[in-house]
Design a protein around this motif. Sequence first.
Motif, mmCIF file in Angstrom:
data_model
loop_
_atom_site.group_PDB
_atom_site.id
_atom_site.type_symbol
_atom_site.label_atom_id
_atom_site.label_comp_id
_atom_site.label_asym_id
_atom_site.label_seq_id
_atom_site.Cartn_x
_atom_site.Cartn_y
_atom_site.Cartn_z
ATOM 1 N N ASP A 1 79.804 23.735 24.354
ATOM 2 C CA ASP A 1 79.509 21.600 24.502
ATOM 3 C C ASP A 1 78.986 21.379 26.074
ATOM 4 O O ASP A 1 78.377 20.419 25.955
ATOM 5 N N LEU A 2 79.920 21.844 26.833
ATOM 6 C CA LEU A 2 79.040 21.830 28.171
ATOM 7 C C LEU A 2 77.915 22.231 28.605
ATOM 8 O O LEU A 2 76.883 21.225 29.383
ATOM 9 N N LEU A 3 77.335 23.145 27.878
ATOM 10 C CA LEU A 3 75.752 24.002 27.925
ATOM 11 C C LEU A 3 75.269 23.147 27.728
ATOM 12 O O LEU A 3 74.007 23.149 27.551
ATOM 13 N N LYS A 4 75.634 22.649 26.198
ATOM 14 C CA LYS A 4 74.073 21.595 25.346
ATOM 15 C C LYS A 4 74.685 20.581 25.911
ATOM 16 O O LYS A 4 73.005 19.751 25.412
ATOM 17 N N ARG A 5 75.317 19.720 26.787
ATOM 18 C CA ARG A 5 75.400 18.291 26.887
ATOM 19 C C ARG A 5 74.090 18.583 28.651
ATOM 20 O O ARG A 5 73.927 17.588 28.437
ATOM 21 N N VAL A 6 74.288 19.773 29.560
ATOM 22 C CA VAL A 6 73.425 19.744 29.682
ATOM 23 C C VAL A 6 71.837 20.169 29.429
ATOM 24 O O VAL A 6 71.410 19.068 30.435
ATOM 25 N N LEU A 7 71.480 20.753 28.548
ATOM 26 C CA LEU A 7 70.256 21.203 28.089
ATOM 27 C C LEU A 7 69.850 19.654 27.320
ATOM 28 O O LEU A 7 68.527 19.080 27.555
ATOM 29 N N THR A 8 71.072 18.572 27.206
ATOM 30 C CA THR A 8 71.028 17.380 26.740
ATOM 31 C C THR A 8 70.073 16.234 27.750
ATOM 32 O O THR A 8 69.307 15.616 27.667
#
Length: 305
Positions: free
Chosen positions: A276-283
Amino acid sequence: MISTPGRVTTLPDGRRMNCRELLLEALRLDPKLAQAYTNLGFNVSRTEKIFLHDGRMMNKKQLYVEALRWDPGHWSAYYNLVGFCGAKGTVKLSDDRRLNRGQLLLHALHYNLISDQQPAMASQILVKLSASLSADETLTLLDGRCLSKLQLLLAAIRLDRNRGSAFDNIFPLMHKVDYVSVHLFDGRVLNKKEICLEALRCDPALHHMYNNLGIALSSPQATIRLPDGRVMNQRQLYLEALQYAPDEDTALLNLSMTMNMSETVLLNGRRYGKIDLLKRVLTINPHEPSARMQLQMLAMFAKSK
């Protein structure tokens, strides 16, 4: 200021005047009073114009320029004019000189130091001047001294030991030029961790300092004591950074690296796993290569199981 804007003052002759009226009366009695022009400029909006007793009509910028007409060493007028020239523009003074932002700041600093009235403001000006320099550039002050970016920031701390923005700007400079430590004017020698701690002592809201301290720790289990007495490990430092700046992609990425696949963290009322954190970084930052690479590796690992 001689009075707050909304306050009414009763004069010995019985007249009642607010701040603006007092300043206008001061200029009626002495049209060469530079401080009154500056204070009056402070009390009008950028779009407002005001009539003086002699019939002249002036806006905020013109009031500051008029202050310098009567006192070319009035440092606060130079400083207040900075906001009127933009990044590349200039301001024309009554003597026909045109000064850009950097020159206005240099004049404000020079005359502030001569007056020795507000060292904290001189400290703030030094930090602003340093922002225009790269790590290897120097700036010549009006008194002839030639100072590097680091020397400007150290001079700012000498004038105001609580200038958090100066410590804040020293840290990336140390990282860029590979300084192990810096020597302050009070004799202290501070390393990168200590610079971060000093910055947080001055301003606990400098969120990237928590992130920098987390990076500086030798392992996820290592801890560090903050100026307020709290002891934090890497994960706690990254979480603290995110309390102040929830969309700080570097802190989110670093936080994800302290977690395994089964762990979650509570962030701003929501639970996040590593993915979830990695996806938020890419967002937030679609071009962040580390987050993209980690997600790809985790996907490949999940397929191989």
